[in-house]
Design an enzyme around this catalytic site. Structure first.
Site, short mmCIF file in Angstrom:
data_model
loop_
_atom_site.label_atom_id
_atom_site.label_comp_id
_atom_site.label_asym_id
_atom_site.label_seq_id
_atom_site.Cartn_x
_atom_site.Cartn_y
_atom_site.Cartn_z
N PHE A 138 3.67 19.19 95.18
CA PHE A 138 3.84 19.79 96.51
C PHE A 138 3.18 21.16 96.50
O PHE A 138 3.51 22.01 95.69
CB PHE A 138 5.32 19.93 96.90
N ASP A 223 0.49 26.18 90.19
CA ASP A 223 1.30 26.51 91.35
C ASP A 223 2.71 26.79 90.83
O ASP A 223 3.45 25.86 90.50
CB ASP A 223 1.28 25.34 92.34
N LYS A 252 8.04 31.96 97.39
CA LYS A 252 9.50 31.78 97.37
C LYS A 252 10.32 33.00 96.93
O LYS A 252 10.68 33.80 97.76
CB LYS A 252 9.84 30.52 96.57
C1 LIG Z 1 7.59 25.51 98.58
C2 LIG Z 1 6.36 25.25 97.82
C3 LIG Z 1 5.09 25.49 98.37
C4 LIG Z 1 4.89 25.89 99.80
O1 LIG Z 1 5.40 27.14 100.09
P1 LIG Z 1 5.59 27.59 101.62
O2 LIG Z 1 6.04 29.01 101.50
O3 LIG Z 1 6.58 26.67 102.24
O4 LIG Z 1 4.26 27.46 102.27
C5 LIG Z 1 3.99 25.33 97.55
N1 LIG Z 1 4.11 24.92 96.28
C6 LIG Z 1 5.31 24.68 95.72
C7 LIG Z 1 5.38 24.28 94.29
C8 LIG Z 1 6.47 24.82 96.48
O5 LIG Z 1 7.67 24.54 95.93
#
Ligand SMILES: *Cc1c(COP(=O)(O)O)cnc(C)c1O
Length: 403
Positions: A138, A223, A252
């Site tokens: 994600f 990420d 986050k």
């Molecule tokens: C939540 C998340 C995102 C996206 O972040 P947003 O602030 O919602 O755009 C990207 N990568 C990972 C691993 C995430 O958990």
């Protein structure tokens, strides 16, 4: 306002993009939140791994209050003191050299994709652009980030998606090696997949991935939007592997609940962005950056991280006891305080049952219960949560267990 009024207004005026529970949270303190009717909950979702310092951490609140009274926003046409301080904190505590600030995880990943392509054009050749990402990943909801996100359910009806992405199964090195083409410039992955079901990269796999990147001249992009900043018991998840990325994204938890994202890179990669190549009006603005400085200076503290690791191990061991007790639990996953339980029953009934007993958890997919509590929780909080989960599981009816 009462919950019902809030829901009615929301249904009338807010786009219907979330499968929301019928509750409205109006107040938070530490590991607890309260709904509009004054019911108190132990929060093991923590704003989706945002509230790592708990709700309304006094140091973050104070930093925001002070900065709000001094200077809330100025443009990146000028130097911004809290922004450079936060960049210093992140660089001194990571393997990366330079930071670009933005406002969300998706935006950080969007920047990572752009930076990787700039690097590829400069150093690898005109035909290098392809980024390999992992199934069940994600990376966010912008068009490029959702294309990097190898989950068809999120991409439905959005075509044409931007070209240049290829997907492989997570933790499958042979598949990754096979997928490398003459166009490949980067591999992008979460060291611990969050949204995709709390899947931890294997140690050996990570070593092989890094080796492959070195051999084939590929960038490694991590990420760490969810798994970074202390969540796994180390400041960054890559530290568990002794494998350093060329690019890393954060968001986050970075500003203690204030919206912010960041893209970090080594000097050689970061230099591929020159003035005019990338920008964000709000990125690293004084208010967000001041909140970020307060949050990251706590999250990066060695003693704090040791405690996170200890509490994570304690929680994990308790989850193993639940697994021994209930045959519908298939496995315990995760690291530190990002933990999951694989289940063969519908997770929603367990989530709802916990909510009724004052515990907020969530379910990713329909068969992984995910626990991402504030990192400031106590062992008592963990005991309380596990007791509630145990009660709910023991009360599941035969039909639900058979699902
Ligand atoms: C939540 C998340 C995102 C996206 O972040 P947003 O602030 O919602 O755009 C990207 N990568 C990972 C691993 C995430 O958990």
């Amino acid at each position: 306002m009462k919950t019902q009024e809030i829901i009615e207004l929301g249904q009338k005026y807010v786009m219907n993009t979330y499968g929301r529970l019928p509750m409205a949270l109006v107040k938070g303190e530490g590991a607890f939140v309260w709904d509009a009717e004054g019911n108190k909950y132990l929060d093991f979702v923590a704003g989706l791994a945002v509230n790592s310092l708990g709700h309304c951490h006094p140091k973050v609140v104070e930093a925001i209050r002070e900065q709000a009274e001094t200077l809330m926003h100025v443009s990146n046409l000028y130097w911004i003191e809290p922004q450079v301080k936060l960049a210093k904190l992140l660089v001194e505590n990571s393997a990366l050299d330079k930071v670009f600030f933005c406002n969300s995880g998706a935006e950080a990943n969007e920047g990572a994709i752009k930076l990787a392509r700039k690097y590829a054009k400069k150093y690898l050749g005109p035909d290098k652009y392809e980024i390999i990402t992992m199934e069940k990943s994600f990376h966010g909801r912008t068009l490029a980030a959702i294309t990097a996100t190898a989950q068809p359910k999120y991409q439905k009806d959005l075509d044409p998606l931007p070209p240049g992405f290829k997907y492989v199964p997570f933790n499958d090195f042979a598949a990754l090696e096979k997928a490398i083409s003459p166009n490949t410039c980067a591999i992008m992955m979460e060291p611990v997949q969050g949204e995709g079901g709390v899947n931890v990269a294997d140690y050996d796999y990570m070593q092989q991935v890094k080796q492959l990147c070195l051999e084939k001249n590929l960038l490694l992009i991590f990420d760490e939007v969810q798994c970074g900043l202390g969540r796994t018991g180390k400041l960054f998840a890559y530290e568990h592997y002794n494998v350093e990325p060329n690019i890393m994204t954060l968001a986050k938890a970075i500003a203690g609940g204030f919206p912010m994202g960041a893209l970090l890179a080594t000097d050689k990669v970061a230099e591929c962005f020159q003035p005019g190549d990338h920008a964000s009006t709000f990125g690293g603005n004084p208010l967000a950056a001041a909140a970020g400085c307060a949050a990251v200076s706590i999250l990066a503290d060695k003693d704090f991280l040791v405690e996170v690791a200890e509490k994570g191990a304690y929680f994990e061991q308790k989850l193993h006891r639940l697994k021994d007790k209930y045959s519908f639990i298939t496995d315990v996953r995760g690291k530190g305080l990002i933990l999951g339980l694989g289940i063969t029953v519908d997770g929603k009934s367990i989530v709802d049952g916990c909510l009724q007993k004052g515990l907020i958890i969530n379910c990713v997919g329909s068969n992984v219960l995910r626990f991402i509590p504030p990192l400031i929780i106590t062992k008592q909080n963990i005991d309380d949560a596990v007791n509630i989960i145990d009660e709910v599981m023991s009360g599941l009816s035969f039909n639900e267990v058979e699902l």
